[in-house]
Design a protein around this motif. Structure first.
Motif, mmCIF file in Angstrom:
data_model
loop_
_atom_site.group_PDB
_atom_site.id
_atom_site.type_symbol
_atom_site.label_atom_id
_atom_site.label_comp_id
_atom_site.label_asym_id
_atom_site.label_seq_id
_atom_site.Cartn_x
_atom_site.Cartn_y
_atom_site.Cartn_z
ATOM 1 N N ASP A 33 0.978 -1.132 -0.055
ATOM 2 C CA ASP A 33 0.009 0.099 -0.017
ATOM 3 C C ASP A 33 0.920 1.203 0.038
ATOM 4 O O ASP A 33 1.383 1.545 0.955
ATOM 5 C CB ASP A 33 -0.752 -0.008 1.303
ATOM 6 C CG ASP A 33 -1.907 1.161 1.279
ATOM 7 O OD1 ASP A 33 -1.835 1.916 0.432
ATOM 8 O OD2 ASP A 33 -2.641 1.079 2.185
ATOM 9 N N TYR A 34 1.022 1.641 -1.159
ATOM 10 C CA TYR A 34 2.077 2.966 -1.371
ATOM 11 C C TYR A 34 1.707 4.314 -0.328
ATOM 12 O O TYR A 34 2.481 4.658 0.125
ATOM 13 C CB TYR A 34 2.227 3.210 -2.708
ATOM 14 C CG TYR A 34 3.231 4.065 -3.034
ATOM 15 C CD1 TYR A 34 4.736 3.636 -3.008
ATOM 16 C CD2 TYR A 34 3.195 5.564 -3.417
ATOM 17 C CE1 TYR A 34 5.763 4.706 -3.224
ATOM 18 C CE2 TYR A 34 4.175 6.614 -3.871
ATOM 19 C CZ TYR A 34 5.363 6.113 -3.479
ATOM 20 O OH TYR A 34 6.394 6.866 -3.696
ATOM 21 N N GLY A 35 0.545 4.356 -0.326
ATOM 22 C CA GLY A 35 0.077 5.750 0.404
ATOM 23 C C GLY A 35 0.608 5.210 1.790
ATOM 24 O O GLY A 35 1.076 6.248 2.534
ATOM 25 N N GLU A 40 4.111 6.354 6.589
ATOM 26 C CA GLU A 40 5.108 5.904 7.546
ATOM 27 C C GLU A 40 6.464 6.323 7.472
ATOM 28 O O GLU A 40 7.047 6.662 8.450
ATOM 29 C CB GLU A 40 5.098 4.246 7.434
ATOM 30 C CG GLU A 40 3.785 3.685 8.291
ATOM 31 C CD GLU A 40 3.871 2.192 7.916
ATOM 32 O OE1 GLU A 40 4.848 1.636 7.081
ATOM 33 O OE2 GLU A 40 2.860 1.670 8.484
ATOM 34 N N SER A 41 6.953 6.648 6.224
ATOM 35 C CA SER A 41 8.277 6.998 6.182
ATOM 36 C C SER A 41 8.417 8.581 6.353
ATOM 37 O O SER A 41 9.455 8.929 6.880
ATOM 38 C CB SER A 41 8.640 6.674 4.672
ATOM 39 O OG SER A 41 7.833 7.503 3.777
ATOM 40 N N ALA A 42 7.208 9.357 6.385
ATOM 41 C CA ALA A 42 6.962 10.850 6.540
ATOM 42 C C ALA A 42 7.246 10.717 8.118
ATOM 43 O O ALA A 42 7.888 11.549 8.720
ATOM 44 C CB ALA A 42 6.117 11.306 6.150
ATOM 45 N N MET A 43 6.586 9.962 8.901
ATOM 46 C CA MET A 43 6.749 9.802 10.154
ATOM 47 C C MET A 43 7.814 9.596 10.789
ATOM 48 O O MET A 43 8.400 10.071 11.702
ATOM 49 C CB MET A 43 5.464 8.859 10.680
ATOM 50 C CG MET A 43 4.120 9.131 10.482
ATOM 51 S SD MET A 43 3.717 11.094 10.994
ATOM 52 C CE MET A 43 3.632 10.818 12.570
ATOM 53 N N LYS A 44 8.732 8.473 10.160
ATOM 54 C CA LYS A 44 9.785 8.180 10.508
ATOM 55 C C LYS A 44 10.875 9.530 10.332
ATOM 56 O O LYS A 44 11.774 9.809 11.478
ATOM 57 C CB LYS A 44 10.470 7.221 9.835
ATOM 58 C CG LYS A 44 10.033 5.545 10.152
ATOM 59 C CD LYS A 44 10.648 4.586 9.336
ATOM 60 C CE LYS A 44 9.835 3.105 9.721
ATOM 61 N NZ LYS A 44 10.450 2.275 8.725
ATOM 62 N N ALA A 45 10.960 10.103 9.213
ATOM 63 C CA ALA A 45 11.718 11.375 9.166
ATOM 64 C C ALA A 45 11.301 12.254 10.239
ATOM 65 O O ALA A 45 12.100 13.108 10.764
ATOM 66 C CB ALA A 45 11.524 11.811 7.504
ATOM 67 N N ARG A 46 10.146 12.639 10.482
ATOM 68 C CA ARG A 46 9.513 13.603 11.368
ATOM 69 C C ARG A 46 10.222 13.252 12.704
ATOM 70 O O ARG A 46 10.549 14.178 13.499
ATOM 71 C CB ARG A 46 8.002 13.532 11.523
ATOM 72 C CG ARG A 46 7.458 14.459 12.289
ATOM 73 C CD ARG A 46 5.972 14.537 12.141
ATOM 74 N NE ARG A 46 5.408 15.634 12.555
ATOM 75 C CZ ARG A 46 4.042 15.891 12.746
ATOM 76 N NH1 ARG A 46 3.342 14.707 12.081
ATOM 77 N NH2 ARG A 46 3.417 16.669 13.297
ATOM 78 N N GLU A 47 10.082 12.155 13.231
ATOM 79 C CA GLU A 47 10.562 11.537 14.375
ATOM 80 C C GLU A 47 12.280 11.683 14.518
ATOM 81 O O GLU A 47 12.816 12.181 15.592
ATOM 82 C CB GLU A 47 10.098 10.160 14.683
ATOM 83 C CG GLU A 47 10.734 9.744 16.141
ATOM 84 C CD GLU A 47 9.618 10.066 17.237
ATOM 85 O OE1 GLU A 47 10.149 10.262 18.433
ATOM 86 O OE2 GLU A 47 8.905 10.562 16.841
#
Length: 175
Positions: A33-35, A40-47
Motif C-alpha cells: 500500500d504505497y500511501g 510511515e516514512s514521513a513519520m519516521k523522518a519527522r521523528e
C-alpha cells in the motif's frame, strides 16, 4: 514474473506494484500500500528530526579585572551551558591600558578552563583578536545525550510528584 501478471495480482489484492530496485537484473518490484508506505516514512523522518540536536554556541563575555563573585556567576552560566551540551565561546574584552596586559586575560581563561574541566574541554586555545581574547570550550557529552538526560530527570521529577500524592491517597482509603 511477467509484468502483466504482477499488475493483475496487485489489482486482485487491492495493492500497488512498487519498483524497489530498478537497476537490478531483473528489476525488483513489491506489492504494498504505497500511501501507507509514504505516510510511515514521513513519520519516521519527522521523528528523526525531533531527536536531532542543533549545535549551539553560547557566548560569555568577561573583563580581565572581574570580581570573584561575578566570576562565579559567569562560571555558573558556563557550567549550565556545558551541561546542556552546548559549546561556549568565552570572550575577554580589554579596554585602554588593559590591552598591554594580555597575560591577565590568558590566566583568567586558563582558570575558567580548569574550573569546568570535568564538564568540557578547551576546543580552541585562547588567542588575541584585536581588543578581545577568545577561547572556545566544548562539552564532553553530546547534545543528544544531554537532552536525553534532561528528559529522564524531568520524568523522574514528575513521577516523584505524582508518586508522593498517590502514596497519601491509599493511606486515607484504609482508615
Amino acid at each position: 514474473m511477467p509484468l502483466a501478471k504482477a499488475l493483475e495480482l496487485a489489482q486482485e489484492y487491492d495493492l500497488d506494484l512498487v519498483e524497489v530496485a530498478a537497476n537490478a537484473r531483473p528489476p525488483v518490484c513489491k506489492l504494498m500500500d504505497y500511501g501507507k508506505f509514504k505516510y510511515e516514512s514521513a513519520m519516521k523522518a519527522r521523528e528523526a528530526r525531533k531527536n536531532q540536536a542543533h549545535t549551539v554556541i553560547k557566548e560569555m563575555k568577561l573583563r580581565p579585572k572581574i570580581d570573584p563573585h561575578d566570576y562565579d556567576t559567569k562560571k555558573g552560566h558556563v557550567v549550565r551551558f556545558l551541561k546542556q551540551g552546548d559549546k561556549v565561546k568565552i570572550t575577554i574584552m580589554f579596554r585602554g591600558r588593559e590591552q598591554s596586559r594580555p597575560e591577565l586575560g590568558y590566566r583568567l581563561l586558563q582558570r575558567l578552563a580548569e574550573d569546568v574541566q570535568e564538564l568540557g574541554f578547551v576546543e580552541s586555545n585562547p588567542k588575541q583578536d584585536g581588543r578581545n581574547m577568545i577561547m572556545v570550550l566544548g562539552p564532553h557529552k553530546k547534545k543528544t545525550e544531554a537532552m536525553a538526560e534532561a528528559r529522564e530527570a524531568q520524568a523522574a521529577r514528575k513521577a516523584e510528584r505524582q508518586g508522593g500524592s498517590a502514596a497519601e491517597e491509599p493511606a486515607d482509603a484504609e482508615a
